[in-house]
Design an enzyme around this catalytic site. Structure first.
Site, PDB file in Angstrom:
ATOM      1  N   ARG A  71      16.574   5.741   6.078  1.00  0.00           N
ATOM      2  CA  ARG A  71      17.483   5.578   4.937  1.00  0.00           C
ATOM      3  C   ARG A  71      17.064   4.459   3.966  1.00  0.00           C
ATOM      4  O   ARG A  71      17.115   4.666   2.756  1.00  0.00           O
ATOM      5  CB  ARG A  71      18.908   5.365   5.439  1.00  0.00           C
ATOM      6  N   CYS A 112       2.801   0.428   8.260  1.00  0.00           N
ATOM      7  CA  CYS A 112       1.849  -0.039   7.249  1.00  0.00           C
ATOM      8  C   CYS A 112       1.846   0.866   6.021  1.00  0.00           C
ATOM      9  O   CYS A 112       0.797   1.198   5.460  1.00  0.00           O
ATOM     10  CB  CYS A 112       0.438  -0.167   7.820  1.00  0.00           C
TER      11      CYS A 112
END
Length: 154
Positions: free
Chosen positions: A31, A67
């Site tokens: 979210r 990442c």
């Protein structure tokens, strides 16, 4: 979501930040990455001892383990691509990070096996406060079980 602080990085210069990198992220709670949702975050001592909580706090940006530029757990509200700092208890590597409000809804949105990360285990807390594991963490074998070998490629 209950996870661990894996790294702490300090940047310098204009716009410097302190980053807390977790062993979870957008694979478990999507979210914030999608629409800048804000989840309450609590840092607890990795020792598990309440006497180690401490009163010192710091302003940090919390990021996940993928990442990716979108693997941001503390965006500006409604701005998924804008870094947001939070004032949290001063953290050390190995401390526990709890992201509240990331229950069944976030589980249903999880990015299953993104970058080969396993699905997170799920815990249900009943009306008496007793926790129950309702889904175990995936094993490596479960992540790869549906992959097929293509002759001549390996």
């Amino acid at each position: 979501l209950v996870c661990t602080v894996q790294d702490k990085v300090f940047t310098t210069g204009d716009g410097s930040h302190t980053f807390l990198k977790l062993d979870a992220g957008m694979t478990d709670v999507l979210r914030p990455s999608l629409y800048g949702a804000v989840h309450p975050i609590t840092i607890l001592p990795g020792s598990g001892q309440s006497s180690d909580v401490g009163a010192e706090s710091e302003s940090v940006v919390v990021v996940g383990h993928c990442c990716e530029s979108g693997d941001l757990m503390t965006p500006q509200p409604g701005e998924p691509e804008s870094l947001g700092e939070r004032n949290l208890r001063k953290a050390a590597i190995g401390d526990i990070c709890v992201m509240d409000g990331s229950g069944a809804y976030c589980s249903g949105m999880s990015t299953k096996n993104y970058n080969s990360f396993p699905e997170a285990p799920e815990v249900l807390v009943d009306a008496d406060g007793k926790p129950h594991v309702i889904r175990s963490r995936q094993s490596l074998e479960q992540i790869y079980q549906n992959e097929e070998k293509v002759d001549g490629l390996w």
